[in-house]
Design an enzyme around this catalytic site. Sequence first.
Site, mmCIF file in Angstrom:
data_model
loop_
_atom_site.group_PDB
_atom_site.id
_atom_site.type_symbol
_atom_site.label_atom_id
_atom_site.label_comp_id
_atom_site.label_asym_id
_atom_site.label_seq_id
_atom_site.Cartn_x
_atom_site.Cartn_y
_atom_site.Cartn_z
ATOM 1 N N ASP A 9 0.967 -1.201 0.021
ATOM 2 C CA ASP A 9 0.025 0.008 0.021
ATOM 3 C C ASP A 9 0.878 1.204 -0.099
ATOM 4 O O ASP A 9 1.596 1.396 0.996
ATOM 5 C CB ASP A 9 -0.705 -0.103 1.285
ATOM 6 C CG ASP A 9 -1.810 1.359 1.470
ATOM 7 O OD1 ASP A 9 -1.643 2.041 0.922
ATOM 8 O OD2 ASP A 9 -2.724 1.119 1.954
ATOM 9 N N ILE A 10 0.897 1.966 -1.086
ATOM 10 C CA ILE A 10 1.626 3.110 -1.121
ATOM 11 C C ILE A 10 1.633 4.254 0.018
ATOM 12 O O ILE A 10 2.700 4.865 0.313
ATOM 13 C CB ILE A 10 1.642 3.856 -2.442
ATOM 14 C CG1 ILE A 10 2.963 4.723 -2.812
ATOM 15 C CG2 ILE A 10 0.431 4.935 -2.557
ATOM 16 C CD1 ILE A 10 3.025 4.912 -4.413
ATOM 17 N N ASN A 23 -6.038 13.054 -10.912
ATOM 18 C CA ASN A 23 -6.627 13.467 -12.175
ATOM 19 C C ASN A 23 -6.529 15.049 -12.165
ATOM 20 O O ASN A 23 -6.079 15.771 -11.220
ATOM 21 C CB ASN A 23 -8.212 13.247 -12.105
ATOM 22 C CG ASN A 23 -8.853 13.852 -11.024
ATOM 23 O OD1 ASN A 23 -9.147 15.139 -10.960
ATOM 24 N ND2 ASN A 23 -9.449 12.992 -9.930
ATOM 25 N N GLY A 31 -9.549 4.764 -6.117
ATOM 26 C CA GLY A 31 -8.286 4.023 -6.409
ATOM 27 C C GLY A 31 -7.234 4.756 -5.467
ATOM 28 O O GLY A 31 -7.414 5.163 -4.213
ATOM 29 N N VAL A 32 -6.064 4.982 -5.825
ATOM 30 C CA VAL A 32 -4.746 5.140 -4.952
ATOM 31 C C VAL A 32 -4.927 6.841 -4.398
ATOM 32 O O VAL A 32 -4.565 7.003 -3.556
ATOM 33 C CB VAL A 32 -3.647 4.796 -5.655
ATOM 34 C CG1 VAL A 32 -3.039 5.806 -7.042
ATOM 35 C CG2 VAL A 32 -2.258 4.829 -4.771
ATOM 36 N N ASP A 33 -5.489 7.552 -5.280
ATOM 37 C CA ASP A 33 -5.811 8.887 -5.355
ATOM 38 C C ASP A 33 -6.557 8.960 -3.809
ATOM 39 O O ASP A 33 -6.404 9.891 -2.753
ATOM 40 C CB ASP A 33 -6.568 9.580 -6.474
ATOM 41 C CG ASP A 33 -6.651 11.129 -6.235
ATOM 42 O OD1 ASP A 33 -5.987 11.726 -5.320
ATOM 43 O OD2 ASP A 33 -7.099 11.566 -7.208
ATOM 44 N N GLY A 123 -5.270 1.502 -13.398
ATOM 45 C CA GLY A 123 -6.560 1.334 -12.847
ATOM 46 C C GLY A 123 -7.803 1.977 -13.542
ATOM 47 O O GLY A 123 -8.137 1.526 -14.782
ATOM 48 N N VAL A 124 -8.225 3.023 -12.997
ATOM 49 C CA VAL A 124 -9.460 3.614 -13.598
ATOM 50 C C VAL A 124 -9.116 4.086 -15.127
ATOM 51 O O VAL A 124 -10.231 4.049 -15.804
ATOM 52 C CB VAL A 124 -9.815 4.862 -12.761
ATOM 53 C CG1 VAL A 124 -11.186 5.553 -13.467
ATOM 54 C CG2 VAL A 124 -10.310 4.286 -11.282
ATOM 55 N N TYR A 125 -7.995 4.609 -15.438
ATOM 56 C CA TYR A 125 -7.770 5.098 -16.548
ATOM 57 C C TYR A 125 -7.237 4.000 -17.759
ATOM 58 O O TYR A 125 -6.982 4.399 -18.707
ATOM 59 C CB TYR A 125 -6.322 6.075 -16.331
ATOM 60 C CG TYR A 125 -6.767 7.384 -15.821
ATOM 61 C CD1 TYR A 125 -8.389 7.553 -15.596
ATOM 62 C CD2 TYR A 125 -6.021 8.163 -15.981
ATOM 63 C CE1 TYR A 125 -8.837 8.946 -15.114
ATOM 64 C CE2 TYR A 125 -6.301 9.541 -15.419
ATOM 65 C CZ TYR A 125 -7.824 9.843 -14.962
ATOM 66 O OH TYR A 125 -8.143 11.215 -14.464
HETATM 67 N N1 AR6 Z 1 -1.224 1.620 -3.019
HETATM 68 C C1 AR6 Z 1 -0.798 1.353 -4.067
HETATM 69 N N2 AR6 Z 1 -1.309 0.836 -5.397
HETATM 70 C C2 AR6 Z 1 -2.803 1.501 -5.170
HETATM 71 C C3 AR6 Z 1 -3.475 1.514 -3.945
HETATM 72 C C4 AR6 Z 1 -2.742 1.769 -2.882
HETATM 73 N N3 AR6 Z 1 -3.001 2.122 -1.754
HETATM 74 N N4 AR6 Z 1 -4.561 1.872 -4.390
HETATM 75 C C5 AR6 Z 1 -4.956 1.374 -5.815
HETATM 76 N N5 AR6 Z 1 -3.849 1.104 -6.210
HETATM 77 P P1 AR6 Z 1 -6.022 4.217 -10.161
HETATM 78 P P2 AR6 Z 1 -5.504 5.586 -12.509
HETATM 79 C C6 AR6 Z 1 -3.434 0.783 -7.752
HETATM 80 O O1 AR6 Z 1 -7.180 3.779 -10.567
HETATM 81 O O2 AR6 Z 1 -5.690 4.257 -13.442
HETATM 82 C C7 AR6 Z 1 -8.781 7.956 -9.566
HETATM 83 O O3 AR6 Z 1 -10.120 8.388 -9.179
HETATM 84 C C8 AR6 Z 1 -4.647 0.191 -8.566
HETATM 85 O O4 AR6 Z 1 -4.770 -1.366 -8.208
HETATM 86 O O5 AR6 Z 1 -5.703 4.410 -8.755
HETATM 87 O O6 AR6 Z 1 -4.048 6.415 -12.801
HETATM 88 C C9 AR6 Z 1 -8.104 9.612 -9.532
HETATM 89 O O7 AR6 Z 1 -8.735 10.635 -9.099
HETATM 90 C C10 AR6 Z 1 -3.971 0.211 -9.878
HETATM 91 O O8 AR6 Z 1 -2.966 -0.804 -10.171
HETATM 92 O O9 AR6 Z 1 -5.318 5.242 -11.092
HETATM 93 C C11 AR6 Z 1 -8.394 9.668 -11.108
HETATM 94 O O10 AR6 Z 1 -9.567 10.190 -11.475
HETATM 95 C C12 AR6 Z 1 -3.179 1.601 -9.521
HETATM 96 O O11 AR6 Z 1 -3.095 1.755 -8.205
HETATM 97 C C13 AR6 Z 1 -8.026 8.253 -11.687
HETATM 98 O O12 AR6 Z 1 -8.505 7.270 -10.625
HETATM 99 C C14 AR6 Z 1 -3.526 2.924 -10.448
HETATM 100 O O13 AR6 Z 1 -5.185 2.602 -10.547
HETATM 101 C C15 AR6 Z 1 -6.995 7.855 -12.051
HETATM 102 O O14 AR6 Z 1 -6.908 6.571 -12.617
#
Ligand code: AR6
Length: 170
Positions: A9-10, A23, A31-33, A123-125
């Site tokens: 977990d980052i 974003n 997600g991570v944000d 992830g979402v993107y």
């Molecule tokens: N630690 C490490 N990695 C994580 C964590 C965590 N705590 N939580 C999720 N991940 P994403 P994106 C992973 O969707 O694709 C947000 O709503 C996750 O499993 O977080 O760049 C923003 O506000 C995946 O492998 O980021 C934007 O709107 C990776 O982090 C949008 O999502 C990235 O997934 C950005 O989408």
Amino acid sequence: MRIEAVRGDITEQDVDAIVNAANSSLMGGGGVDGAIHRAAGPQLLEECMELRRTDLPDGLPVGQAVPTAGYALRAPWVIHTVGPNRHRGETDPALLAACFTSSLDVADAVGARTVAFPAVSAGVYGWDPAEVARVAVDAVRGWTGDVELVRFVLFDDAVLAAFTRALDAP
Ligand code: AR6
């Protein structure tokens, strides 16, 4: 520079800077944000709002990066970057590579020597984690500066495996 990939977990990383896959609005999200904002506390959003009022009235462009404090996180810095969104047709790997190099440039500028990255855009993107891993590893390997450790922190085994493969490639 040492480059490593771990599962984890980052928000729990004991490094100088963690990178947020944000974003353009910088107003938080899922997600991570979402995890980073929850762990850092409400002051993080306040600083992001201040950035929007001052330096970034139109938001943070894709591929760029901006620092804030880490507040309740162990990491003193959060570096926010915006990955390309495949669902919006943003498919240029150079834009994704720029997220990693511009984040490292920002880390260097604030004096951070150890930096943790998530799999930006995987992830979402909607990017394929294997492609994110290749682009990220190439970008970090090609960057020069004073950062001493880059740690990719991946949330699940499949994404960790993709990064491990990319790091094993010459
Ligand atoms: N630690 C490490 N990695 C994580 C964590 C965590 N705590 N939580 C999720 N991940 P994403 P994106 C992973 O969707 O694709 C947000 O709503 C996750 O499993 O977080 O760049 C923003 O506000 C995946 O492998 O980021 C934007 O709107 C990776 O982090 C949008 O999502 C990235 O997934 C950005 O989408």
